[in-house]
Enzyme design. Structure first.
Site, mmCIF file in Angstrom:
data_model
loop_
_atom_site.group_PDB
_atom_site.id
_atom_site.type_symbol
_atom_site.label_atom_id
_atom_site.label_comp_id
_atom_site.label_asym_id
_atom_site.label_seq_id
_atom_site.Cartn_x
_atom_site.Cartn_y
_atom_site.Cartn_z
ATOM 1 C CB CYS A 102 -18.989 0.223 -27.883
ATOM 2 S SG CYS A 102 -18.138 0.031 -29.473
ATOM 3 N N GLY A 113 0.713 -1.205 0.017
ATOM 4 C CA GLY A 113 -0.078 -0.051 -0.223
ATOM 5 C C GLY A 113 0.969 1.406 0.024
ATOM 6 N NE ARG A 145 -4.583 1.742 -10.987
ATOM 7 C CZ ARG A 145 -4.523 3.018 -10.653
ATOM 8 N NH1 ARG A 145 -3.930 3.722 -11.156
ATOM 9 N NH2 ARG A 145 -4.668 3.375 -9.339
#
Ligand code: LLP
Length: 427
Positions: free
Chosen positions: A353, A239, A312
């Site tokens: 799309c 992290g 992301r």
């Protein structure tokens, strides 16, 4: 260390012009700097050297075999979350006795493989999992090393989809269950409690959550020792922050400063599971502009890198710095600036799309035209590993650069690859 830098208005990875690699291998193209991720690993190891940690690179961040092999050779160990990742680290030559295994849904066959490979410990997430590990260990006539994953209810102040150490997340267990399961381990001859595990979320840009977690670990370990456990590991997960914009992530030394005193106080070994901070800024995604289009008062840059390559932005609204591969304009200090001289405000989108198929919205970028190459920075972590073939789009190649040498470490996919697993079943 800045692995990606401009020289004569052109982007380089270490000593190689990025455009040369794009010409050779096509786009979209992932490019990784080996010296950058090795530098990050060494910086982290140096910052924590005082307590001789085992650094288990979190394979989920980027599991390319050549990256794993290079980290392994540098002395790094691994954090895996699946049988597939365990298989990968084995292929990369890892010493599995230094590997930790996390994840809320380990299957019996994954547990079996991990025990057969004598891993350092399982990070156990629930009572049902503990029972399953015990049962498999009994069948195999071995003792399984476990660390119980504590959910410490600490707010890591990160995106709600990537926070893991708060009450109500699916990860770990609260302190009452932790203590009850520790007691269960003590009475089970097939289990040995080796440590405590916590992972708070990702990315964490301040040191306070780690300090709170380390303090909690010290208290819990003291109690466990009183109850007769010979417990000698604290695993504080991963992290650590990554600078997606400028220098927003603290250096490793800041995290080390708050964590090490607690590890020494507890007289424990430290395990860490960094992923993003090691590989994030060692990778970029190079795309090519297909078209530009003005519609509805907006300028759209339509490139061939899309959400199937880097999900992301669509998934977490994540910010990634973008800048052309060729440009006389310097990368702006504030990459989020809404207006920059000689730049146009645009949305950078892919061909998929879906309206969420974008890399940037209302971003000021130098004027771009069909055929220009655009770089998406900080794409080394949770980039290629989260990619898919959505819209039947073959994935691009992956290149590993070290100084003036480049190696193809994953070839680009073909249309045949797209159907390879289905073709035999055509009737
Ligand atoms: N250990 C455990 C138990 C984890 O769940 C994770 C990440 C790590 C270590 C490594 O964390 P890192 O050092 O990389 O921050 N896909 C998301 C991130 C998901 C993180 C999942 N767990 C993203 O793209 O931001």
């Amino acid at each position: 260390m800045n692995a990606f830098h401009y020289q004569n208005n052109e982007l380089y990875c270490e000593d190689i012009p990025v455009s040369q690699l794009a010409k050779e291998h096509g786009t979209p193209l992932w490019i990784y700097s080996e010296n950058k991720f090795l530098h990050e690993y060494r910086e982290l190891a140096a910052a924590f050297a005082d307590c001789d940690p085992v650094i288990c690179y979190s394979v989920k961040a980027n599991s390319n075999l050549s990256i794993l092999k290079s980290l392994n050779e540098a002395g790094c160990s691994f954090d895996v979350v699946s049988g597939g990742e365990l298989f990968r680290v084995g292929k990369a030559g890892a010493d599995t006795t230094r590997v930790v295994f996390a994840g809320v849904g380990k299957t019996d066959s994954e547990i079996h493989d991990a025990l057969a490979q004598n891993i350092l410990m399982f990070n156990v997430e629930s009572e049902a999992e503990l029972d399953a590990i015990s049962a498999v260990a009994e069948q195999m006539k071995v003792v399984a090393p476990v660390a119980l994953r504590l959910n410490p209810d600490i707010d890591a102040r990160t995106h709600h989809k990537t926070t893991t150490g708060k009450k109500g997340n699916k990860f770990g267990m609260d302190i009452e269950r932790h203590n009850a399961l520790a007691a269960k381990v003590l009475s089970d001859p097939h289990l040995q409690l080796r440590g405590i595990h916590m992972h708070l979320g990702s990315p964490i840009l301040t040191t306070e959550p780690y300090e709170k977690a380390a303090q909690k670990a010290v208290d819990v370990i003291a109690e466990l020792r009183e109850k007769g456990h010979v417990i000698d590991w604290i695993n504080l997960g991963g992290g650590f922050g990554l600078s997606y914009r400028n220098d927003e992530a603290p250096p490793y030394s800041e995290y080390a400063k708050v964590i090490i005193p607690y590890i020494k106080q507890a007289k424990c070994r430290l395990a860490l599971e960094p992923g993003r901070s090691i590989i994030g800024n060692a990778g970029v995604l190079i795309s090519e502009v297909i078209f530009t289009k003005r519609e509805g008062g907006k300028l759209f840059i339509i490139q061939n890198g899309a959400m199937n390559d880097l999900v992301r932005p669509a998934m977490y609204d994540a910010f990634h710095k973008l800048w052309p591969v060729h440009t006389p304009l310097p990368v702006p200090h504030d990459p989020e600036a809404k207006s920059i001289p000689d730049c146009e405000t645009c949305d950078v989108v892919g061909p998929i799309c879906e309206s969420c198929d974008y890399f940037a919205k209302d971003r000021a970028l130098p004027v771009l035209k069909r055929g220009d190459l655009l770089c998406t920075f900080s794409a080394g972590a949770y980039g290629s590993v989260m990619s898919s073939n959505y819209n039947s789009r073959p994935r691009g190649a992956e290149i590993l650069v070290s100084k003036n040498e480049s190696r193809l470490v994953r070839r680009k996919e073909t249309y045949e690859d797209l159907i390879a697993l289905e073709i035999d079943f055509l009737t």
